[in-house]
Write a protein that holds these residues in place. Structure first.
Motif, short mmCIF file in Angstrom:
data_model
loop_
_atom_site.label_atom_id
_atom_site.label_comp_id
_atom_site.label_asym_id
_atom_site.label_seq_id
_atom_site.Cartn_x
_atom_site.Cartn_y
_atom_site.Cartn_z
N ARG A 273 67.03 -15.59 55.87
CA ARG A 273 68.40 -15.90 56.28
C ARG A 273 69.41 -15.41 55.25
N ALA A 274 69.09 -15.59 53.97
CA ALA A 274 70.01 -15.14 52.91
C ALA A 274 70.17 -13.62 52.94
N LEU A 275 69.06 -12.90 53.17
CA LEU A 275 69.14 -11.45 53.24
C LEU A 275 69.91 -11.00 54.48
N GLY A 276 69.71 -11.71 55.59
CA GLY A 276 70.45 -11.38 56.80
C GLY A 276 71.95 -11.58 56.64
N GLU A 277 72.34 -12.64 55.96
CA GLU A 277 73.77 -12.87 55.73
C GLU A 277 74.37 -11.76 54.87
N LEU A 278 73.61 -11.27 53.89
CA LEU A 278 74.12 -10.17 53.05
C LEU A 278 74.20 -8.86 53.84
N LEU A 279 73.21 -8.60 54.67
CA LEU A 279 73.19 -7.34 55.42
C LEU A 279 74.34 -7.26 56.41
N TYR A 280 74.65 -8.37 57.07
CA TYR A 280 75.66 -8.34 58.12
C TYR A 280 77.04 -8.76 57.65
N THR A 281 77.21 -8.94 56.36
CA THR A 281 78.54 -9.25 55.81
C THR A 281 78.92 -8.24 54.73
N LYS A 282 78.30 -8.32 53.59
CA LYS A 282 78.67 -7.47 52.45
C LYS A 282 78.16 -6.04 52.61
N TYR A 283 76.95 -5.88 53.14
CA TYR A 283 76.35 -4.54 53.24
C TYR A 283 76.22 -4.10 54.70
N LEU A 284 77.24 -4.42 55.51
CA LEU A 284 77.18 -4.07 56.94
C LEU A 284 77.25 -2.55 57.14
N TYR A 285 78.19 -1.89 56.48
CA TYR A 285 78.35 -0.45 56.68
C TYR A 285 77.16 0.35 56.15
#
Length: 214
Positions: free
Chosen positions: A134-146
């Motif tokens: 979940r923590a990795l998913g939040e980073l992927l779809y917020t901070k590292y989305l592009y």
């Protein structure tokens, strides 16, 4: 030494052997299978490091999708193995230099980390119910989305490039001409033939012989 450390060093040794098999195998299909074996060992190491999401992604994405694509490309491109071996010795010195540089860089990073040491404050203790997925998913779809979407586009381009390479012009290849199929007309494919109707003539029954019974 704990059991986790023993397993880590054992799977790391197997991983190094599999990686050597990738670059030394003479058959491209065997090299791809060695790469699959290396991915599996890498996934086990990720599990030992409590990175379950990365381990599952490594198996599902790379082993289940990317490596299947590699195998299809290797088998359909009809790679000339003899021609590849001729250039191996020519590029061997450059490959050795690059390998030495990579080893030196990795060794320097490990050496600097050992000099700095790891303090007790740097060791993070995960609370109960913590999910690294979940923590990795939040980073992927917020901070590292592009960057995440850019990686997806690059994978799509790789798939399209592999299909284009397999559909190159060669002898005996049945290619599909979409423009010719769209511009086709019915009269070019179907011929209607008009024929006169014929009347069926009834044939008379066979004559009976004088001695036959009715």
């Amino acid at each position: 030494m704990t059991i986790t450390e023993i397993l880590f060093y054992a799977f790391s040794a197997v991983l190094v052997v599999a990686a050597l098999g990738v670059i030394t195998a003479r058959n491209p299909v065997h090299a791809a299978l060695f790469l699959v074996f290396a991915f599996f060992n890498s996934a086990i190491i990720w599990l030992l490091l409590e990175a379950e999401f990365l381990a599952i992604v490594l198996v599902l994405v790379y082993v289940g999708a990317v490596m299947v694509l590699f195998l299809f490309v290797v088998m359909m491109l009809d790679v000339d193995v003899a021609k590849m071996r001729e250039g191996f010795t020519r590029y061997a010195p450059l490959g050795i230099i690059i390998a030495v540089l990579v080893v030196v860089e990795i060794g320097s990073v490990v050496w600097v980390k050992q000099l700095e040491g790891i303090s007790e404050a740097a060791v993070t203790v995960t609370p109960d119910g913590y999910s690294n997925t979940r923590a990795l998913g939040e980073l992927l779809y917020t901070k590292y989305l592009y960057p995440f979407e850019l990686a997806a586009v690059l994978l799509l381009l790789a798939i399209v490039a592999a299909i284009v390479l397999t559909m190159r012009q060669r002898t005996g290849l049945k290619a599909q001409d979409v423009a010719a199929q769209v511009s086709v007309r019915a009269r070019d494919r179907i011929r209607i033939v008009k024929m006169d109707a014929e009347k069926e003539v009834a044939t008379p029954p066979e004559s009976q012989s004088p001695g036959s019974q009715p």
